[in-house]
Design a protein around this motif. Structure first.
Motif, mmCIF file in Angstrom:
data_model
loop_
_atom_site.group_PDB
_atom_site.id
_atom_site.type_symbol
_atom_site.label_atom_id
_atom_site.label_comp_id
_atom_site.label_asym_id
_atom_site.label_seq_id
_atom_site.Cartn_x
_atom_site.Cartn_y
_atom_site.Cartn_z
ATOM 1 N N PHE A 76 0.876 -1.140 0.006
ATOM 2 C CA PHE A 76 0.077 -0.030 0.076
ATOM 3 C C PHE A 76 0.771 1.186 -0.072
ATOM 4 C CE2 PHE A 76 -2.233 3.297 2.575
ATOM 5 C CZ PHE A 76 -3.343 3.549 1.706
ATOM 6 N N GLU A 77 1.801 1.241 0.784
ATOM 7 C CA GLU A 77 2.842 2.487 1.057
ATOM 8 C C GLU A 77 3.615 2.660 -0.167
ATOM 9 O OE1 GLU A 77 2.635 4.708 3.321
ATOM 10 O OE2 GLU A 77 1.404 3.508 4.922
ATOM 11 N N VAL A 78 4.126 1.454 -1.120
ATOM 12 C CA VAL A 78 4.771 1.571 -2.129
ATOM 13 C C VAL A 78 3.819 2.206 -3.444
ATOM 14 C CG1 VAL A 78 5.903 0.282 -4.077
ATOM 15 C CG2 VAL A 78 6.281 -0.085 -1.633
ATOM 16 N N LEU A 79 2.508 1.948 -3.371
ATOM 17 C CA LEU A 79 1.449 2.440 -4.356
ATOM 18 C C LEU A 79 1.228 3.766 -3.850
ATOM 19 C CD1 LEU A 79 -0.587 -0.834 -4.569
ATOM 20 C CD2 LEU A 79 0.699 0.147 -6.409
ATOM 21 N N VAL A 80 1.278 4.217 -2.929
ATOM 22 C CA VAL A 80 1.004 5.832 -2.442
ATOM 23 C C VAL A 80 2.160 6.345 -3.260
ATOM 24 C CG1 VAL A 80 0.672 7.372 -0.513
ATOM 25 C CG2 VAL A 80 -0.629 5.265 -0.775
#
Length: 367
Positions: free
Chosen positions: A276-280
């Motif tokens: 999730f953080e990488v996609l953000v």
């Protein structure tokens, strides 16, 4: 050896009588000695040692409480009385946090300093009123622990500063440690130190005066992101996502060199929290590079740059994103779709679908 059984029993009865008399007198004497010893016995003097501080000591030079006190009396709410947090709830200052901070000023070994800092961190979270009553001098004292030669002391000091950063009046003073924290993160390869330092940075506003230092540590942040320690990776990507929203830092991030397998961070096998953080991060980079301000300049990137890995002609980011659209975790699915949309439509054109121009992503042909 020739005595009869009856003679043996008679002798045994006589011995029992004698022993009984002796035992009775001895018991009285022993009881007298125990009472006398109890009257003379006093608890040890309280000292500045971490073990003594951990007890309910009134202060240096005063008598400490017994190591194993009786069970505390229950309050009307069913909770024990006498605990520091309970005393604060009733408006009384336990003095525990102040004693710990004072003890930190004495010359302690590394283990003692680490334990004291750990206790201070707990007190800051639990004793809100006592923590708010601290001063900026206390923050400076904790900050000096970042120069300690022992990594465990540095880590505990970072955790303590993180705890104090939750109190508004200390944030500006803690910000003065930004450059020192960035230096520690970029020069010491210790995953626990990375986590503690990055958590502190992520909990504070980013002052403009640290931007030059951030440019210098960008490669180190990217290395932490590509490490195998999930907690450190998540903290690093959160900081990078925040920095990606700064116009004067965006190019430095996009031109930062990454490993050839960087896109493995987008694999469905990664933990959902990291995905999730990488996609953000990818969404913010995509939006940032599509702003009119950024597109007004013709930028040049090196072949191993983050920009080429994510948005270059040879990038396989599209394939990874399409696989994540069916990820078991809903927030990952939604965020993957957001990245796809940001790649298809520049930020300033999303409200003008009729005038959308094609981009250089893999989604140009209606994929």
């Amino acid at each position: 050896m020739g005595k009869s059984v009856q003679q043996c029993l008679k002798q045994l009865d006589i011995r029992k009588s004698v022993v009984g008399l002796a035992t009775g007198a001895g018991a009285i004497y022993l009881l007298y000695k125990a009472i006398r010893a109890g009257i003379k016995c006093q608890p040890p003097l309280c000292t500045a040692s971490p073990i003594c501080i951990a007890r309910e000591c009134p202060g240096p030079g005063e008598r400490a409480q017994p190591q194993e006190p009786p069970a505390p009396e229950a309050s009307s709410m069913g909770e024990p009385k006498g605990l520091a947090i309970e005393r604060e709830r009733h408006g009384r200052d336990s003095g525990e946090l102040r004693r710990l901070l004072n003890s930190l000023e004495y010359k302690q070994d590394e283990y003692a300093k680490s334990m004291i800092l750990h206790s201070i961190t707990r007190c800051v979270y639990l004793l809100e009123a006592e923590a708010s009553a601290c001063t900026t001098d206390d923050i400076v004292l904790v900050g000096t622990m970042l120069d300690d030669k022992d990594n465990s002391v540095k880590i505990q000091a970072l955790n303590t500063l993180k705890a104090f950063s939750g109190i508004r009046k200390f944030r500006l003073k803690i910000q003065e440690q930004f450059i020192k924290v960035l230096e520690l993160i970029s020069t010491i390869w210790d995953s626990d130190l990375h986590v503690a330092g990055l958590r502190l940075l992520n909990n504070l506003p980013l002052p403009d005066f640290v931007h030059p230092q951030l440019r210098r540590v960008m490669p180190a942040l990217m290395e932490i992101l590509q490490s195998d320690y999930i907690l450190a990776q998540v903290q690093a990507i959160r900081l990078l996502s925040y920095l990606a929203q700064k116009n004067d830092l965006l190019y430095d991030i996009l031109n930062c060199q990454v490993h050839s397998n960087f896109l493995n961070l987008f694999q469905a096998t990664q933990p959902g929290s990291l995905l999730f953080e990488v996609l953000v991060f990818a969404e913010r980079l995509s939006e940032g590079r599509n702003t009119p301000h950024y597109r007004a300049v013709k930028w040049h990137y090196n072949e191993q740059s983050l920009h080429e890995a994510l948005f270059g002609d040879e990038s396989r980011l599209a394939d990874r994103l399409l696989a994540l659209v069916i990820h078991p975790e809903e927030e990952v699915q939604i965020q993957a779709c957001k990245v796809i949309v940001s790649l298809q439509y520049p930020q300033d054109m999303r409200m003008q679908p009729s005038s959308c121009r094609t981009t250089h992503s893999y989604f140009n042909n209606g994929e």
